[in-house]
Design a protein around this motif. Structure first.
Motif, PDB file in Angstrom:
ATOM      1  N   HIS A 117       6.499   4.325   7.006  1.00 18.02           N
ATOM      2  CA  HIS A 117       5.768   3.189   7.566  1.00 18.02           C
ATOM      3  C   HIS A 117       6.484   1.873   7.305  1.00 18.02           C
ATOM      4  CE1 HIS A 117       2.925   6.518   6.929  1.00 18.02           C
ATOM      5  NE2 HIS A 117       2.528   6.168   8.139  1.00 18.02           N
ATOM      6  N   SER A 118       7.198   1.804   6.194  1.00 20.20           N
ATOM      7  CA  SER A 118       8.068   0.650   5.970  1.00 20.20           C
ATOM      8  C   SER A 118       9.135   0.590   7.053  1.00 20.20           C
ATOM      9  CB  SER A 118       8.722   0.753   4.588  1.00 20.20           C
ATOM     10  OG  SER A 118       9.644  -0.301   4.379  1.00 20.20           O
ATOM     11  N   ALA A 119       9.706   1.749   7.390  1.00 19.88           N
ATOM     12  CA  ALA A 119      10.715   1.807   8.450  1.00 19.88           C
ATOM     13  C   ALA A 119      10.124   1.370   9.789  1.00 19.88           C
ATOM     14  CB  ALA A 119      11.278   3.220   8.560  1.00 19.88           C
ATOM     15  N   LEU A 120       8.936   1.866  10.110  1.00 19.39           N
ATOM     16  CA  LEU A 120       8.295   1.483  11.365  1.00 19.39           C
ATOM     17  C   LEU A 120       8.028  -0.015  11.421  1.00 19.39           C
ATOM     18  CD1 LEU A 120       5.754   4.435  11.761  1.00 19.39           C
ATOM     19  CD2 LEU A 120       7.798   4.026  13.154  1.00 19.39           C
ATOM     20  N   ALA A 121       7.549  -0.580  10.307  1.00 19.08           N
ATOM     21  CA  ALA A 121       7.276  -2.017  10.264  1.00 19.08           C
ATOM     22  C   ALA A 121       8.545  -2.820  10.521  1.00 19.08           C
ATOM     23  CB  ALA A 121       6.668  -2.396   8.914  1.00 19.08           C
ATOM     24  N   GLN A 122       9.662  -2.343   9.977  1.00 20.47           N
ATOM     25  CA  GLN A 122      10.928  -3.038  10.193  1.00 20.47           C
ATOM     26  C   GLN A 122      11.389  -2.893  11.638  1.00 20.47           C
ATOM     27  OE1 GLN A 122      13.866  -2.384   6.865  1.00 20.47           O
ATOM     28  NE2 GLN A 122      12.177  -1.192   5.995  1.00 20.47           N
ATOM     29  N   LEU A 170       0.815  -1.215   0.000  1.00 22.93           N
ATOM     30  CA  LEU A 170       0.000   0.000   0.000  1.00 22.93           C
ATOM     31  C   LEU A 170       0.845   1.259   0.000  1.00 22.93           C
ATOM     32  CD1 LEU A 170      -2.980   0.889   0.064  1.00 22.93           C
ATOM     33  CD2 LEU A 170      -2.788   1.022   2.555  1.00 22.93           C
ATOM     34  N   ALA A 171       0.828   1.943  -1.153  1.00 28.60           N
ATOM     35  CA  ALA A 171       1.419   3.272  -1.253  1.00 28.60           C
ATOM     36  C   ALA A 171       0.346   4.339  -1.296  1.00 28.60           C
ATOM     37  CB  ALA A 171       2.303   3.372  -2.497  1.00 28.60           C
ATOM     38  N   ASN A 172      -0.908   3.923  -1.412  1.00 23.92           N
ATOM     39  CA  ASN A 172      -2.040   4.843  -1.442  1.00 23.92           C
ATOM     40  C   ASN A 172      -2.509   5.101  -0.014  1.00 23.92           C
ATOM     41  OD1 ASN A 172      -5.412   4.717  -1.600  1.00 23.92           O
ATOM     42  ND2 ASN A 172      -4.428   6.234  -2.916  1.00 23.92           N
ATOM     43  N   ASP A 224      15.735   6.700  -1.002  1.00 24.34           N
ATOM     44  CA  ASP A 224      15.529   5.976  -2.252  1.00 24.34           C
ATOM     45  C   ASP A 224      14.305   5.093  -2.075  1.00 24.34           C
ATOM     46  OD1 ASP A 224      15.565   4.344  -4.496  1.00 24.34           O
ATOM     47  OD2 ASP A 224      17.744   4.061  -4.473  1.00 24.34           O
ATOM     48  N   MET A 225      13.213   5.400  -2.794  1.00 29.18           N
ATOM     49  CA  MET A 225      11.967   4.666  -2.613  1.00 29.18           C
ATOM     50  C   MET A 225      12.047   3.223  -3.087  1.00 29.18           C
ATOM     51  SD  MET A 225       9.651   6.136  -0.918  1.00 29.18           S
ATOM     52  CE  MET A 225       8.346   4.980  -1.315  1.00 29.18           C
ATOM     53  N   ARG A 226      13.090   2.863  -3.811  1.00 29.53           N
ATOM     54  CA  ARG A 226      13.199   1.470  -4.245  1.00 29.53           C
ATOM     55  C   ARG A 226      13.357   0.513  -3.067  1.00 29.53           C
ATOM     56  NH1 ARG A 226      17.807   2.127  -8.687  1.00 29.53           N
ATOM     57  NH2 ARG A 226      18.516   3.505  -6.992  1.00 29.53           N
ATOM     58  N   LEU A 227      13.927   0.999  -1.977  1.00 26.28           N
ATOM     59  CA  LEU A 227      14.082   0.114  -0.817  1.00 26.28           C
ATOM     60  C   LEU A 227      12.724  -0.257  -0.204  1.00 26.28           C
ATOM     61  CD1 LEU A 227      16.862   0.097   1.787  1.00 26.28           C
ATOM     62  CD2 LEU A 227      14.515  -0.226   2.523  1.00 26.28           C
ATOM     63  N   PRO A 228      11.870   0.706   0.191  1.00 30.61           N
ATOM     64  CA  PRO A 228      10.574   0.296   0.741  1.00 30.61           C
ATOM     65  C   PRO A 228       9.690  -0.418  -0.276  1.00 30.61           C
ATOM     66  CG  PRO A 228      10.693   2.686   0.524  1.00 30.61           C
ATOM     67  CD  PRO A 228      12.081   2.162   0.310  1.00 30.61           C
ATOM     68  N   ILE A 229       9.795  -0.067  -1.561  1.00 32.30           N
ATOM     69  CA  ILE A 229       9.009  -0.782  -2.577  1.00 32.30           C
ATOM     70  C   ILE A 229       9.477  -2.233  -2.655  1.00 32.30           C
ATOM     71  CG2 ILE A 229       8.482  -0.971  -5.041  1.00 32.30           C
ATOM     72  CD1 ILE A 229       8.771   2.112  -5.158  1.00 32.30           C
ATOM     73  N   GLY A 230      10.792  -2.419  -2.744  1.00 30.81           N
ATOM     74  CA  GLY A 230      11.334  -3.775  -2.801  1.00 30.81           C
ATOM     75  C   GLY A 230      11.017  -4.574  -1.549  1.00 30.81           C
ATOM     76  N   HIS A 231      11.056  -3.901  -0.400  1.00 32.64           N
ATOM     77  CA  HIS A 231      10.753  -4.572   0.858  1.00 32.64           C
ATOM     78  C   HIS A 231       9.298  -5.047   0.883  1.00 32.64           C
ATOM     79  CE1 HIS A 231      10.453  -4.835   5.382  1.00 32.64           C
ATOM     80  NE2 HIS A 231      11.580  -5.462   5.147  1.00 32.64           N
ATOM     81  N   ALA A 232       8.402  -4.207   0.347  1.00 32.68           N
ATOM     82  CA  ALA A 232       6.985  -4.585   0.320  1.00 32.68           C
ATOM     83  C   ALA A 232       6.739  -5.745  -0.636  1.00 32.68           C
ATOM     84  CB  ALA A 232       6.131  -3.385  -0.082  1.00 32.68           C
TER      85      ALA A 232
END
Length: 401
Positions: free
Chosen positions: A164-169, A135-137, A276-284
């Motif tokens: 939020h990706s950071a928080l989840a990690q 979810l990016a929306n 770099d948004m590729r990190l949270p996108i790749g993580h998701a």
């Protein structure tokens, strides 16, 4: 038998979408994009993506753009000499429900990179279909959290926003009951350090000059007003179940620490990486695993300074306002978001000064009726319609003074 994950990508021609495609291309054995969708404003880019990726289905939200996409598809295939039968034309769906239909397409993960509350229905469709939702929306949770949580299974939604990706990690470091505080970092935008009085004369061009991130105009202006961070506070509350009193925003201009979690024993766990948004996108996309090489790490061999400072809530009151809206519950967050969208449009058109964006949101919230808990998307749309109308009226009244 293959463990290759099939991905449906909503908002494929936008920033999140194009970076997700970069990740998939770099990992052909791990992922395959089976469906893409976009508004239709850039039919050439959408067609190029469809042909390059060999997708099964393409969705176009603007039905009037369908013919242009078809023509571009044929042209792109012909340029690759695929008109002899080597190219299979994807299924095309168009119109208001196209993204919702695409979200239910058979796949493992739907990455929702649509901007705005129009992304809510596709999120609900993906959840109903049992797909994992990257979810990016953020508006799906801002406007329709009650509807989303009525459908979502535990772990079905994976956040893509860097914070939020950071928080989840970080939250993996301890049990939920031991969390003391969530700390979202903010770059401070282009106006960090300015007083409210100094913000009165800033221009659209000034507001679009973000010092760290390359984003679309609406998100960039939201970052300048701190509304983007305000919405992220509501989203963090919804995603992780932490009360608003225990969610803090701190300004971190370097944007290397993406967010932190403070635990009950006094430890603070931070997630760090260059912006770099590729990190949270790749993580998701890889969740719950990690994707090797998704982005470059911090270079610890080089000296650097990271700064943190408190948010000036007098100059930037949006975060406090969003917390109040979140505590009020119901559809107040949806009203906040819709009023902001109208106010940002007025600012971009020269009809509203920069501080007037958040002032308008505050006035709309103050006048909002109790819409109650939404039971359908129609309820959300009704509240948003009221908020947009109220915001337009306030902008008009201000311009006539």
């Amino acid at each position: 038998m293959t463990d290759q994950r099939e991905i449906v990508l909503l908002g494929s021609t936008g920033s999140i979408g194009t970076q997700a495609i970069d990740i998939v291309r770099a990992n052909p054995g791990k992922y395959r994009i089976v469906g893409i969708g976009a508004g239709g404003a850039n039919p050439a880019a959408l067609a190029e993506q469809a042909v390059d990726l060999g997708v099964d289905v393409v969705a176009v939200a603007d039905a009037t753009a369908l013919e242009a996409v078809q023509l571009r598809l044929f042209a792109a295939a012909k340029e690759r000499d695929w008109d002899s039968g080597g190219f299979k034309m994807p299924k095309l769906i168009a119109g208001r429900s196209a993204m919702t239909e695409l979200a239910a397409w058979p796949c493992h993960t739907v990455l929702n990179g649509i901007t705005g509350s129009i992304g809510l229905e596709p999120t609900l469709a993906a959840l109903k279909a049992g797909h994992q939702v990257a979810l990016a929306n953020k508006e799906s949770l801002i406007a329709g959290a009650a509807l989303v949580w009525d459908l979502a299974a535990p772990g079905q939604i994976v956040p893509v926003d860097s914070e939020h990706s950071a928080l989840a990690q970080c939250l993996r470091s301890g049990r939920p009951e031991r969390v003391a505080k969530l700390i979202l970092t903010a770059s401070g935008g282009p106006f960090r350090g300015r007083t409210r009085a100094e913000l009165a004369g800033v221009t659209v061009q000034d507001a679009l000059a973000h010092p760290t991130w390359d984003m679309g105009p609406v998100i960039t202006i939201n970052s300048a007003t701190m509304v983007n961070k305000a919405l992220e506070v509501i989203e963090a509350h919804e995603l992780f179940g932490i009360g608003y009193d225990d969610i803090e925003v701190v300004v971190h201009p370097q944007s290397v620490i993406h967010s932190m979690v403070e635990f009950a024993d006094g430890s603070t766990i931070a997630q760090a990486s260059p912006p770099d948004m590729r990190l949270p996108i790749g993580h998701a996309l890889a969740w719950p695993d990690r994707l090797p090489g998704a982005a470059r790490p911090v270079d610890w061999s080089r000296a650097c300074d990271w700064h943190f400072e408190p948010l000036d809530e007098t100059a930037f009151p949006a975060v406090a306002l969003a917390k109040d809206a979140g505590r009020a519950g119901g559809l107040n967050p949806a009203v906040f978001n819709a009023a902001n969208e109208e106010a940002v449009a007025a600012f971009r058109d020269g009809r509203l000064p920069f501080p007037g964006i958040v002032d308008t949101i505050e006035a709309v919230l103050a006048a909002a009726p109790d819409f109650g808990r939404p039971s359908s998307v129609a309820d959300v749309l009704e509240a948003e319609k009221w908020a947009r109308s109220s915001a337009r009226r306030l902008v008009l009244d201000a311009s006539e003074r």
